[in-house]
Design a protein around this motif. Structure first.
Motif, PDB file in Angstrom:
ATOM      1  N   TYR A 266     -14.918 -14.843 -81.535  1.00 15.61           N
ATOM      2  CA  TYR A 266     -14.823 -14.270 -79.222  1.00 15.61           C
ATOM      3  C   TYR A 266     -16.020 -15.194 -79.066  1.00 15.61           C
ATOM      4  N   ASN A 267     -15.655 -15.367 -77.629  1.00 18.89           N
ATOM      5  CA  ASN A 267     -16.809 -15.887 -76.795  1.00 18.89           C
ATOM      6  C   ASN A 267     -16.874 -17.747 -77.087  1.00 18.89           C
TER       7      ASN A 267
ATOM      8  N   GLN B  25     -17.419 -20.204 -73.965  1.00 20.52           N
ATOM      9  CA  GLN B  25     -18.527 -20.187 -73.251  1.00 20.52           C
ATOM     10  C   GLN B  25     -19.276 -21.239 -74.097  1.00 20.52           C
TER      11      GLN B  25
ATOM     12  N   TRP C 221     -11.308 -10.808 -72.995  1.00 23.27           N
ATOM     13  CA  TRP C 221     -11.286 -10.467 -71.780  1.00 23.27           C
ATOM     14  C   TRP C 221     -11.641  -9.704 -70.204  1.00 23.27           C
ATOM     15  N   ASN C 222     -11.958  -9.675 -69.625  1.00 21.13           N
ATOM     16  CA  ASN C 222     -11.979  -8.631 -68.624  1.00 21.13           C
ATOM     17  C   ASN C 222     -11.729  -8.613 -67.298  1.00 21.13           C
TER      18      ASN C 222
ATOM     19  N   LEU D 193     -13.202 -13.247 -65.493  1.00 18.91           N
ATOM     20  CA  LEU D 193     -12.085 -14.102 -66.570  1.00 18.91           C
ATOM     21  C   LEU D 193     -12.135 -15.162 -66.643  1.00 18.91           C
TER      22      LEU D 193
ATOM     23  N   LEU E  50      -7.476  -8.032 -71.493  1.00 19.35           N
ATOM     24  CA  LEU E  50      -8.226  -7.891 -71.007  1.00 19.35           C
ATOM     25  C   LEU E  50      -8.289  -6.207 -70.273  1.00 19.35           C
TER      26      LEU E  50
ATOM     27  N   GLN F 114     -21.455  -8.250 -73.235  1.00 18.23           N
ATOM     28  CA  GLN F 114     -21.148  -9.497 -74.118  1.00 18.23           C
ATOM     29  C   GLN F 114     -20.831  -9.746 -75.154  1.00 18.23           C
TER      30      GLN F 114
END
Length: 375
Positions: A201-202, A205, A235-236, A240, A266, A276
């Motif tokens: 995840y992430n 970034q 994600w949110n 996004l 989402l 996070q």
């Protein structure tokens, strides 16, 4: 209870059952996600034990109608499939693979090496030799059993911290970076026909993406096979990261990797304390402010969710030559892990189908987007 009272009670119960049935009746849909995007990428979902065992006919019908790829949500994780050193439990994993084969679906094994959801015997390992023996035994036994049946393995899951450094898992503590090389080498030997992915995840970034790129380069420089990278996609709608997602898809593809969106949902709820990531071990106490939509999602938020999914799939279609699969982390809102994470008991609405398996505005929006894209 008198006969009259008994008849009244039965009448009321029957009325309640009928009301419940009709309140959750599925609306007929002529659209199918897997058919809509069949020329672009696979459309997948994660299955839990009840779904693998086909306990709910309505949900089972929806899965077969909408998805052409499945991922084992929990039943292939080590604590379930390998609970003791000399004990393996393949019952649910066998059923999962059989389900996928019966329905002609792409089958994803999740996951071979992960620091979380480990059985006690692995957590107690203290020596380098023992952790090597475990990895060899576990990957060889599990991956070889499903060689030729499982199409793709998440070989290593979540090996990085948010800054791109190595997570101090038991594997890293005892073997260092070498454990990544060992895991992919063992998986390639045990399941030579399966696609091999790193999943996290992430990793869209920048800092964590840089760490993932170094991880992939390490494997490639060692001459080891890695076929793809899985961007989890937790994600949110309120934040996004579209630019970062697009940059990551492009960067990973440049390395010769297939890119899968592997655990898409989402979230629509407030983010507690600017949390996070998607570490399943994080838990917080809740309050009413953090659980604002207990009964239903307001139209304004439903529209925002649909907008977010449309933007996301517009990006996916733009890069359909790079994206191999988009897998939702759950079939409907009621099955989502986000109802209990990171605050137990919250009511979340992160997927395309509601708790009654009815398609939401977000579903119609992305199907319509694809129709427009095809003109």
């Amino acid at each position: 209870m008198t006969n009259k009272t008994n008849r009244l009670y039965k009448t009321l119960m029957l009325a309640a059952l009928i009301a419940a049935h009709f309140s959750c009746a599925r609306s007929a849909s002529t659209d199918s996600l897997k058919e809509s995007f069949e020329d672009d990428f696979l459309i997948g979902t994660a299955l839990n034990a009840d779904q693998i065992n086909e306990h709910d006919g309505a949900t089972d019908s929806l899965i077969k109608e909408q998805f052409n790829a499945i991922t084992a949500e929990n039943i292939m994780k080590t604590e379930v499939i390998h609970p003791a050193w000399d004990k393996f439990d393949f019952d649910l994993a066998d059923r999962f693979v059989a389900y996928g084969q019966k329905n002609n679906m792409y089958i994803v094994g999740h996951t071979l090496i992960w620091h979380s959801q480990l059985p006690p015997f692995v957590q107690a390992i203290k020596s380098v030799d023992s952790i090597r023996q475990f990895m060899d035994k576990h990957i060889h036994t599990v991956a070889e059993r499903y060689a030729g049946s499982v199409d793709s393995w998440d070989v290593v899951n979540e090996a990085l911290n948010e800054d791109g450094s190595w997570r101090e898992s038991i594997f890293f503590q005892l073997l260092g970076e070498q454990y990544i090389l060992d895991a992919f080498e063992l998986a390639a030997k045990a399941a030579p026909e399966a696609e091999l992915y790193y999943n996290d995840y992430n990793i869209e970034q920048p800092k964590k993406r840089a760490g993932a790129i170094k991880l992939v380069q390490k494997l490639q420089q060692a001459g080891l096979r890695i076929d793809g990278i899985g961007i989890q996609g937790h994600w949110n709608i309120n934040d996004l990261p579209l630019i970062a997602i697009e940059e990551s898809v492009v960067e990973y593809a440049k390395m010769g990797l297939k890119v899968a969106i592997t655990e898409l949902d989402l979230g629509v709820l407030p983010n507690p304390w600017n949390l996070q990531g998607a570490d399943v071990n994080q838990q917080f106490e809740g309050n009413s402010r953090m659980n604002p939509y207990v009964k239903q999602l307001p139209d304004s938020v439903s529209t925002k969710l649909a907008d977010a999914y449309e933007e996301l799939f517009r990006l996916f279609l733009k890069h359909r030559d790079k994206i191999s699969r988009v897998t939702f982390w759950g079939v409907n809102d009621g099955h989502s892990w986000l109802n209990d994470w990171p605050i137990p008991g919250r009511t979340n609405y992160p997927l395309l189908f509601d708790r009654c398996n009815r398609p939401k505005d977000a579903f119609h929006r992305i199907v319509d987007l694809k129709k427009e894209h095809s003109k």
